[in-house]
Design an enzyme around this catalytic site. Structure first.
Site, PDB file in Angstrom:
ATOM      1  N   HIS A   1      -1.579  -1.414  -4.279  1.00 11.75           N
ATOM      2  CA  HIS A   1      -1.755  -2.208  -3.249  1.00 11.75           C
ATOM      3  C   HIS A   1      -1.845  -3.681  -3.461  1.00 11.75           C
ATOM      4  CE1 HIS A   1      -3.860  -4.621  -0.119  1.00 11.75           C
ATOM      5  NE2 HIS A   1      -3.329  -3.659   0.879  1.00 11.75           N
TER       6      HIS A   1
ATOM      7  N   HIS B   1      -3.457   6.700   4.887  1.00 10.73           N
ATOM      8  CA  HIS B   1      -3.370   5.220   4.240  1.00 10.73           C
ATOM      9  C   HIS B   1      -3.903   5.275   2.847  1.00 10.73           C
ATOM     10  CE1 HIS B   1      -5.132   1.164   4.213  1.00 10.73           C
ATOM     11  NE2 HIS B   1      -3.971   0.799   4.354  1.00 10.73           N
TER      12      HIS B   1
HETATM   13  O1  G3P Z   1       0.846  -0.640   5.461  1.00  6.71           O
HETATM   14  C1  G3P Z   1      -0.005  -0.654   6.885  1.00  6.71           C
HETATM   15  C2  G3P Z   1      -1.326  -0.816   6.421  1.00  6.71           C
HETATM   16  O2  G3P Z   1      -1.461  -0.364   5.082  1.00  6.71           O
HETATM   17  C3  G3P Z   1      -1.165  -2.584   6.189  1.00  6.71           C
HETATM   18  O3  G3P Z   1      -2.188  -2.960   5.484  1.00  6.71           O
HETATM   19  O4  G3P Z   1      -3.107  -4.047   3.283  1.00  6.71           O
HETATM   20  O5  G3P Z   1      -3.712  -1.356   3.695  1.00  6.71           O
HETATM   21  O6  G3P Z   1      -1.365  -2.431   3.193  1.00  6.71           O
HETATM   22  P1  G3P Z   1      -2.577  -2.789   3.776  1.00  6.71           P
HETATM   23 CA    CA Z   2       0.145  -0.555   3.254  1.00 11.82          CA
END
Ligand code: G3P
Ligand code: CA
Length: 434
Positions: A104, A62
């Site tokens: 992000h 992530h």
């Molecule tokens: O993309 C899946 C997860 O990452 C969603 O949350 O805010 O980290 O993009 P975010």
């Molecule tokens: Ca994401």
């Protein structure tokens, strides 16, 4: 029984070879992160685990290895590849000159030094800066000065860095802010030949496209229907959606997301029985990891692929531990979470019978707030040391960080990452808050 020489000398070895090859092939299939296309819709059979990859959930890094390096930078993705992540996840934005970049937030404020470099350009939206301007920014120091000089990557640079080694999962983030973002992404995918469900060198699905924006994801699917997609939705409503909704989703998207602290194995199996894959929300700690595995999730997001991969392989994730662990967390005490000489805290424990010098140790919370221990702090043998978030007067076995706002989540889950003075993660602790 006498066997003719030929059988003994040639056939048996050949037979043995065939059997060995068949066994090897079976293992290969079993251990390579399955591609998205092997869905199995055998009707609803709650509880039956029908995961894409029998070897366990496929690990998506992530924002890269974003608890060992600043998110979505070369350092974070290089570390994720080194940690054996199956898939690299990243979020897309678009510059003023229509270049796709990996970041992000909608603004540059949190993860770069844009406020220093362009002080008069608030609110520092990505879309208000050209690529050349964005490339002047330091995207590493905010996380740790040791990463000074990291740059924001373009989508092309991210793909080039990976060079087909692991899977890639770009998220079409806030597409309504960036006209032509989906078409731009499709153009880049076509340039790399990522136009169908193929495999990366590590056996994982080469490309997945995800988004919270259903219209954008449907538009993408119409342009590249063979590329797997993941439809994200806050609150994970699809995990309990009715048959009609799941049937319709399975006609155009490949996967949906759930949170293991809110789902059951039956719910995961039911969704899979409609031919959909299930991706776990970002969870890091070994305790929640086993829930993801036991519930039969196909894929999982994690900020710490090193921990996930080791734990899934049954190995001790953090072998560098010197004897200090996160013992427990008090995240919602009576009264204010940042009350003076009280409030929320993280308890560290010395698991040895020797005093341990913890000077320079730090804790990071999921949201990246950094908590410190007291200067010259030592944990007594077999004892606790409390790291408070709020203000107060230090004690030999307690330090107060003086923050004025709570940091530890009171709902769903949260994670604490313990680093030694060399910035090496020594422990990772997760708790379920509600
Ligand atoms: O993309 C899946 C997860 O990452 C969603 O949350 O805010 O980290 O993009 P975010
Ligand atoms: Ca994401």
């Amino acid at each position: 029984m006498h066997r003719p020489a030929f059988i003994v000398n040639h056939l048996r070895p050949a037979l043995v070879l065939v059997v060995a090859l068949a066994a090897a092939a079976a293992t290969l299939v079993a251990n390579s992160p399955a591609d998205a296309s092997t869905t199995s819709s055998t009707g609803t059979n709650p509880g039956a685990v029908r995961r894409a990859n029998p070897g366990g959930p496929v690990v998506w890094a992530h924002r890269g290895a974003s608890k060992n390096a600043p998110e979505e930078t070369t350092a974070a993705y290089t570390r994720a590849l080194a940690d054996g992540a199956d898939v690299l996840e990243g979020d897309l934005a678009q510059t003023k000159d229509d270049v796709l970049v990996v970041i992000h937030d909608d603004t540059l404020a949190r993860t770069t030094n844009v406020e220093e470099v362009f002080p008069d350009r608030a609110p520092w939206n990505v879309r208000d800066f050209t690529l050349a301007e964005i490339k002047q920014l330091d995207a590493g120091s905010w996380w740790d000065p040791a990463f000074a000089g990291q740059r924001i990557l373009t989508l092309h640079e991210w793909f080039k860095l990976n060079n087909g080694r692991a899977g890639l999962a770009p998220e079409v983030k806030s597409p309504t802010r960036y006209p032509g973002m989906v078409e731009n992404l499709v153009e880049e995918l076509r340039a790399w030949g990522y136009t169908h469900s193929s495999k990366a060198k590590n056996g994982a699905p080469q490309i997945w496209v995800q988004s919270f924006d259903e219209a954008a994801l449907r538009q993408f699917h119409a342009l590249l229907p063979k590329v797997p997609t993941l439809l994200l939705r806050s609150g994970y409503p699809f995990m309990t959606a009715n048959d009609e909704v799941l049937t319709e989703l399975a006609t155009w998207t490949t996967a949906i997301a759930g949170n293991p602290v809110q789902t059951t194995a039956s719910q995961v199996a039911r969704v899979q029985s409609f031919g959909l894959r299930v991706v776990s929300e970002v969870e890091d700690g070994p305790s929640i990891l086993s829930m993801i595995e036991s519930q039969g999730y196909d894929y999982m997001f994690t900020n710490a692929p090193n921990v996930a991969k080791a734990a899934l392989a049954g190995k001790q994730p953090l072998r560098t531990n010197r004897g200090v662990v996160v013992d427990s967390v008090v995240y919602n005490p009576e009264g204010s979470d940042v009350a003076s000489n009280g409030g929320e805290y993280v308890a560290l424990r010395n698991t040895t019978d020797k005093p341990i010098d913890i000077n320079g140790y730090t804790l990071r919370e999921w949201g990246n707030t950094l908590l410190r221990v007291g200067d010259g702090a030592v944990i007594e043998p077999g004892s606790l040391y409390k790291v408070y978030v709020g203000p107060g007067t230090d004690r030999p076995n307690a330090h107060f960080n003086g923050l004025t706002a709570p940091v530890l989540a009171d709902t769903v889950t949260d994670h604490l990452y313990l680093y030694n003075p060399d910035r090496v993660m020594e422990d990772l602790y997760s708790y379920i808050a509600s």
